[in-house]
Design a protein around this motif. Structure first.
Motif, PDB file in Angstrom:
ATOM      1  N   GLU A  72       0.832  -1.200   0.000  1.00 23.71           N
ATOM      2  CA  GLU A  72       0.000   0.000   0.000  1.00 23.71           C
ATOM      3  C   GLU A  72       0.870   1.254   0.000  1.00 23.71           C
ATOM      4  OE1 GLU A  72      -3.740   1.789   2.672  1.00 23.71           O
ATOM      5  OE2 GLU A  72      -2.627  -0.013   3.265  1.00 23.71           O
ATOM      6  N   GLU A  73       1.834   1.244   0.947  1.00 21.96           N
ATOM      7  CA  GLU A  73       2.732   2.391   1.081  1.00 21.96           C
ATOM      8  C   GLU A  73       3.462   2.679  -0.232  1.00 21.96           C
ATOM      9  OE1 GLU A  73       3.319   4.265   3.786  1.00 21.96           O
ATOM     10  OE2 GLU A  73       5.161   5.341   3.212  1.00 21.96           O
ATOM     11  N   ALA A  74       3.796   1.627  -0.957  1.00 22.72           N
ATOM     12  CA  ALA A  74       4.563   1.813  -2.183  1.00 22.72           C
ATOM     13  C   ALA A  74       3.655   1.949  -3.408  1.00 22.72           C
ATOM     14  CB  ALA A  74       5.511   0.640  -2.373  1.00 22.72           C
ATOM     15  N   GLY A  75       2.375   1.710  -3.194  1.00 24.20           N
ATOM     16  CA  GLY A  75       1.458   1.820  -4.316  1.00 24.20           C
ATOM     17  C   GLY A  75       1.605   0.716  -5.331  1.00 24.20           C
ATOM     18  N   VAL A  76       1.918  -0.483  -4.837  1.00 25.88           N
ATOM     19  CA  VAL A  76       2.015  -1.629  -5.739  1.00 25.88           C
ATOM     20  C   VAL A  76       1.247  -2.783  -5.112  1.00 25.88           C
ATOM     21  CG1 VAL A  76       4.279  -0.921  -6.554  1.00 25.88           C
ATOM     22  CG2 VAL A  76       4.095  -2.497  -4.626  1.00 25.88           C
ATOM     23  N   SER A  77       1.279  -3.934  -5.757  1.00 26.40           N
ATOM     24  CA  SER A  77       0.595  -5.091  -5.174  1.00 26.40           C
ATOM     25  C   SER A  77       1.558  -5.868  -4.283  1.00 26.40           C
ATOM     26  CB  SER A  77       0.084  -6.010  -6.269  1.00 26.40           C
ATOM     27  OG  SER A  77       1.152  -6.784  -6.756  1.00 26.40           O
ATOM     28  N   ALA A  98       2.279  -8.846  -4.441  1.00 24.01           N
ATOM     29  CA  ALA A  98       3.087  -9.771  -5.236  1.00 24.01           C
ATOM     30  C   ALA A  98       4.406  -9.110  -5.616  1.00 24.01           C
ATOM     31  CB  ALA A  98       2.324 -10.204  -6.477  1.00 24.01           C
ATOM     32  N   THR A  99       4.312  -7.865  -5.951  1.00 18.77           N
ATOM     33  CA  THR A  99       5.519  -7.139  -6.337  1.00 18.77           C
ATOM     34  C   THR A  99       6.470  -6.998  -5.151  1.00 18.77           C
ATOM     35  OG1 THR A  99       4.289  -5.901  -7.980  1.00 18.77           O
ATOM     36  CG2 THR A  99       6.384  -4.976  -7.266  1.00 18.77           C
ATOM     37  N   VAL A 100       5.895  -6.704  -4.011  1.00 16.28           N
ATOM     38  CA  VAL A 100       6.736  -6.595  -2.826  1.00 16.28           C
ATOM     39  C   VAL A 100       7.435  -7.924  -2.589  1.00 16.28           C
ATOM     40  CG1 VAL A 100       6.767  -6.200  -0.347  1.00 16.28           C
ATOM     41  CG2 VAL A 100       5.196  -4.904  -1.788  1.00 16.28           C
ATOM     42  N   SER A 101       6.671  -8.984  -2.696  1.00 19.48           N
ATOM     43  CA  SER A 101       7.256 -10.310  -2.508  1.00 19.48           C
ATOM     44  C   SER A 101       8.409 -10.509  -3.472  1.00 19.48           C
ATOM     45  CB  SER A 101       6.179 -11.382  -2.752  1.00 19.48           C
ATOM     46  OG  SER A 101       6.730 -12.661  -2.690  1.00 19.48           O
ATOM     47  N   ARG A 102       8.222 -10.052  -4.676  1.00 17.14           N
ATOM     48  CA  ARG A 102       9.280 -10.227  -5.666  1.00 17.14           C
ATOM     49  C   ARG A 102      10.554  -9.486  -5.292  1.00 17.14           C
ATOM     50  NH1 ARG A 102       4.824  -9.620  -9.271  1.00 17.14           N
ATOM     51  NH2 ARG A 102       4.256 -11.667 -10.120  1.00 17.14           N
ATOM     52  N   VAL A 103      10.413  -8.254  -4.862  1.00 12.97           N
ATOM     53  CA  VAL A 103      11.657  -7.544  -4.542  1.00 12.97           C
ATOM     54  C   VAL A 103      12.311  -8.157  -3.309  1.00 12.97           C
ATOM     55  CG1 VAL A 103      10.152  -5.547  -4.911  1.00 12.97           C
ATOM     56  CG2 VAL A 103      11.766  -5.534  -3.007  1.00 12.97           C
ATOM     57  N   ILE A 104      11.509  -8.583  -2.354  1.00 14.62           N
ATOM     58  CA  ILE A 104      12.096  -9.217  -1.171  1.00 14.62           C
ATOM     59  C   ILE A 104      12.913 -10.435  -1.552  1.00 14.62           C
ATOM     60  CG2 ILE A 104      11.582 -10.534   0.906  1.00 14.62           C
ATOM     61  CD1 ILE A 104       9.107  -8.799   1.242  1.00 14.62           C
ATOM     62  N   ASN A 105      12.352 -11.204  -2.472  1.00 15.67           N
ATOM     63  CA  ASN A 105      13.039 -12.428  -2.864  1.00 15.67           C
ATOM     64  C   ASN A 105      13.994 -12.238  -4.031  1.00 15.67           C
ATOM     65  OD1 ASN A 105      11.779 -14.395  -0.966  1.00 15.67           O
ATOM     66  ND2 ASN A 105       9.929 -13.608  -1.939  1.00 15.67           N
ATOM     67  N   GLY A 106      14.262 -10.995  -4.334  1.00 19.79           N
ATOM     68  CA  GLY A 106      15.245 -10.714  -5.362  1.00 19.79           C
ATOM     69  C   GLY A 106      14.909 -11.215  -6.747  1.00 19.79           C
ATOM     70  N   SER A 107      13.638 -11.242  -7.067  1.00 18.75           N
ATOM     71  CA  SER A 107      13.254 -11.648  -8.410  1.00 18.75           C
ATOM     72  C   SER A 107      13.720 -10.589  -9.411  1.00 18.75           C
ATOM     73  CB  SER A 107      11.732 -11.794  -8.493  1.00 18.75           C
ATOM     74  OG  SER A 107      11.312 -11.739  -9.833  1.00 18.75           O
ATOM     75  N   PRO A 108      14.249 -11.019 -10.544  1.00 18.87           N
ATOM     76  CA  PRO A 108      14.775 -10.063 -11.517  1.00 18.87           C
ATOM     77  C   PRO A 108      13.657  -9.336 -12.290  1.00 18.87           C
ATOM     78  CG  PRO A 108      14.942 -12.276 -12.371  1.00 18.87           C
ATOM     79  CD  PRO A 108      14.440 -12.401 -10.977  1.00 18.87           C
ATOM     80  N   ASN A 109      12.471  -9.911 -12.256  1.00 13.87           N
ATOM     81  CA  ASN A 109      11.377  -9.324 -13.033  1.00 13.87           C
ATOM     82  C   ASN A 109      10.677  -8.147 -12.348  1.00 13.87           C
ATOM     83  OD1 ASN A 109      11.886 -11.419 -14.860  1.00 13.87           O
ATOM     84  ND2 ASN A 109      10.539 -12.767 -13.665  1.00 13.87           N
ATOM     85  N   VAL A 110      11.468  -7.190 -11.971  1.00 13.48           N
ATOM     86  CA  VAL A 110      10.878  -6.005 -11.359  1.00 13.48           C
ATOM     87  C   VAL A 110      11.578  -4.775 -11.920  1.00 13.48           C
ATOM     88  CG1 VAL A 110      10.414  -4.783  -9.210  1.00 13.48           C
ATOM     89  CG2 VAL A 110      10.487  -7.278  -9.217  1.00 13.48           C
ATOM     90  N   LYS A 111      10.803  -3.810 -12.364  1.00 13.62           N
ATOM     91  CA  LYS A 111      11.393  -2.614 -12.939  1.00 13.62           C
ATOM     92  C   LYS A 111      12.191  -1.893 -11.846  1.00 13.62           C
ATOM     93  CE  LYS A 111       8.396  -0.080 -14.975  1.00 13.62           C
ATOM     94  NZ  LYS A 111       7.471   1.060 -15.141  1.00 13.62           N
ATOM     95  N   ALA A 134      12.743   1.038 -11.083  1.00 13.57           N
ATOM     96  CA  ALA A 134      12.036   2.145 -10.447  1.00 13.57           C
ATOM     97  C   ALA A 134      11.083   1.625  -9.369  1.00 13.57           C
ATOM     98  CB  ALA A 134      11.256   2.936 -11.496  1.00 13.57           C
ATOM     99  N   THR A 135      10.309   0.587  -9.712  1.00 12.19           N
ATOM    100  CA  THR A 135       9.362   0.030  -8.722  1.00 12.19           C
ATOM    101  C   THR A 135      10.124  -0.578  -7.566  1.00 12.19           C
ATOM    102  OG1 THR A 135       9.068  -1.485 -10.571  1.00 12.19           O
ATOM    103  CG2 THR A 135       7.099  -0.535  -9.601  1.00 12.19           C
ATOM    104  N   ARG A 136      11.183  -1.255  -7.895  1.00 10.53           N
ATOM    105  CA  ARG A 136      11.990  -1.862  -6.836  1.00 10.53           C
ATOM    106  C   ARG A 136      12.393  -0.805  -5.828  1.00 10.53           C
ATOM    107  NH1 ARG A 136      14.799  -6.298  -6.927  1.00 10.53           N
ATOM    108  NH2 ARG A 136      14.785  -6.458  -9.194  1.00 10.53           N
ATOM    109  N   LYS A 137      12.818   0.307  -6.381  1.00 10.69           N
ATOM    110  CA  LYS A 137      13.268   1.387  -5.512  1.00 10.69           C
ATOM    111  C   LYS A 137      12.125   1.881  -4.622  1.00 10.69           C
ATOM    112  CE  LYS A 137      15.959   5.705  -5.836  1.00 10.69           C
ATOM    113  NZ  LYS A 137      14.976   6.800  -6.060  1.00 10.69           N
TER     114      LYS A 137
END
Lengths: 342, 342
Positions: free
Chosen positions: A15-20, A22-35, A37-40
């Motif tokens: 919510e705080e980042a304005g994403v879903s 799932a995306t947060v989960s991805r950055v936590i787990n270091g998934s490469p499929n994240v833009k 900018a969103t990662r940041k």
DNA sequence: CTGTTAGCGCGTTCAA
DNA sequence: TTGAACGCGCTAACAG
């Protein structure tokens, strides 16, 4: 710093980042499929909220806890403390944590603790220093995770293990005494009912005598409990025998050091009157005078190799050798006449 | 014995027993609200299926993991191994398991490990033997679970702790030497940058000198790293001084034993020429000759009491004393002229 | 005394 | 590259 009480979750971050989430989960787990900018954005939200991933939830979802269970006889013994350090170092290296339980080598505790550890969904189990019975096998087999033995072996060869050749080590120690010229060699070891440590050492001792044509004398054998006190009494008893030994293989360093002291207390000298050789090479061995000659057991390595082996099983990596036997060697110091370079 | 591969769940048991999963949950958790007959049915289904409750799922749902985290300097040191045994015994008694991490007293590792432990949702954290800085406080405060310190204290008094009065203990040890008639008393201790152990002991040493009108002499102080080797060199250096001390307070047993040996190697005797008093009372102290007089620190109790304290916090029980200071005492053995009953 | 129903916090398809 | 939705296995109300 508006840290919420009662756990910030992945949803809050999303919510705080304005994403879903799932995306947060991805950055936590270091998934490469994240833009980038969103990662940041996500990373910042995480920092702002002081988010701490919940490993329990993760464990439930992923079925991996990155923790392994360790059932150990007694962490306060020098031998197992060092072995545990080896385990933890490697575990840490592979990002695992270890849950340690003391069993005092009581079978019921061993079984119950193993069960508890398995309930906690450890990714693997390390079982140390005790005998594996069918009851153990029943539990280990019910585990859906790998089990590795350390400082013990499975007589049925069912579980992988890391240990040393106890019988051979005892043989070597005894033979060293024989080579020194002794013919009346005593033995102080643990209860012979202990088939993992005491008995093999007893066998090695007898084998060495036999090989060199020396007769086995029951009256030169004493049983202790590996602790200092018992080493004192065992040696005193040996000294009081009708024809005392001129050398003693003491299958445990603490008892061996005690034996040295018992000899000295009797007004004799080590190795002048009696040669003593120990077993394990715990720090104590080189912190007394005379320094103890002993069988050097790679305690740290046993732990480290066992843990490394476990990681391989946990990751389904191929393993060449399921029963690792690490080398031991004789460390000649001052309690025998044979010295290092002789 | 039709054990299913891949985890039997509470659902399987419910089905097998012909009840709802809630009921199964109740019997697992020993709820009294279950008809004996049903309980029996469930228990049998559990046995038939070889069901093993999943503690991770339980942890997620109940928000309690019944495991506590332990951050320790080095499990392979005699002092901490014994302390850990105290922790584990009490933990076990209250049905907790412990995850142990070695920090080697490196701040970064301490912080990172504490963080990991908290992510794993431990119900409490035990932080041992190292200094607590603001960075530690930031993490501890972010934890939603209690933190207890053992063998260290929080200078800001924010976290509960269990320890001994290090300065007083060092004072007592030094004073014992003074009472023996010594006026040139040396000190071998750890790096003074260690504000938890070394520095307070240094202060206690100085305070004792001062109280008895003895002047502090910088040249009688040596710094070691608590290990045997460093004790040897420190003592050798002291012996080589222009006017060597006739007694030395060695703030660590391993170094103290080494000091004894260094004195002996120099052809002098302990306590004949030099009296030595150590600190900690690890097993080694009574396993050497002469046996080491030392400050007896209740290592096991520190661990046990700290763990007990933690259980109180975890269960929101009232606690009277947040900063427990356990008693220490002097154990006079053979390395000082003052003996036990004198 | 027992069953139903929500979540617990996160990983992971499957679509979009 | 991102989101929606389901499920991991179990506890905990809340009904009944």
């Amino acid at each position: 710093m508006e840290k919420k009480r009662g756990a910030v979750t992945i949803y809050d971050v999303a919510e705080e980042a304005g994403v879903s989430m799932a995306t947060v989960s991805r950055v936590i787990n270091g998934s490469p499929n994240v833009k980038p900018a969103t990662r940041k954005k996500v990373l910042e939200a995480i920092r702002r909220l002081g988010y701490r991933p919940n490993a329990v939830a993760r464990g439930l979802a992923s079925k991996r806890t990155t923790t392994v269970g360790v059932v150990i006889p007694d962490i306060s013994s020098a031998f197992f403390a060092e072995l545990t350090r080896g385990i933890e170092d490697i575990a840490n290296m592979y990002h695992y944590n270890i849950i340690i339980c003391n069993s005092d080598q009581q079978k019921q505790k061993e079984l119950q603790l193993s069960e508890t550890l398995l309930e906690k969904q450890v990714d693997g189990l390390l079982f140390l220093g005790s005998e594996v019975t069918d009851e153990h096998r029943e539990i280990f087999d019910g585990a859906l995770v790998p089990v590795v033995l350390a400082a013990t072996v499975d007589r049925k060869g069912k579980y992988p293990s890391v240990s040393i050749d106890q019988k051979q080590a005892a043989f070597d120690a005894t033979e060293a005494l024989i080579r020194e010229g002794h013919r009346e060699i005593g033995l102080i070891c643990g209860p012979l009912t202990d088939t993992i440590n005491a008995y093999p050492r007893y066998e090695g001792y007898r084998a060495a005598l036999e090989k060199h044509g020396l007769s086995f004398r029951e009256d030169l054998v004493r049983i202790g409990d590996y602790r200092y006190r018992s080493g004192i009494s065992a040696m005193e008893s040996l000294l009081a025998a009708p024809s005392p030994p001129t050398a003693v293989f003491v299958a445990g360093d603490e008892m061996a050091v005690a034996a040295i002291h018992a000899v000295q207390d009797a007004g004799k000298s080590v190795p002048g009157d009696v040669s003593i050789i120990g077993f394990d090479d715990i720090p104590l061995a080189s912190q007394v005078r005379p320094q103890l000659s002993t069988v050097s057991v790679p305690m740290y390595d046993i732990g480290a190799v066992a843990m490394r082996l476990l990681t391989k099983y946990m990751n389904d990596e191929p393993v060449e050798n399921h029963e690792v036997v690490l080398p031991h060697r004789l460390e000649f110091r001052e309690s025998t006449r044979t010295r290092g370079e002789d």
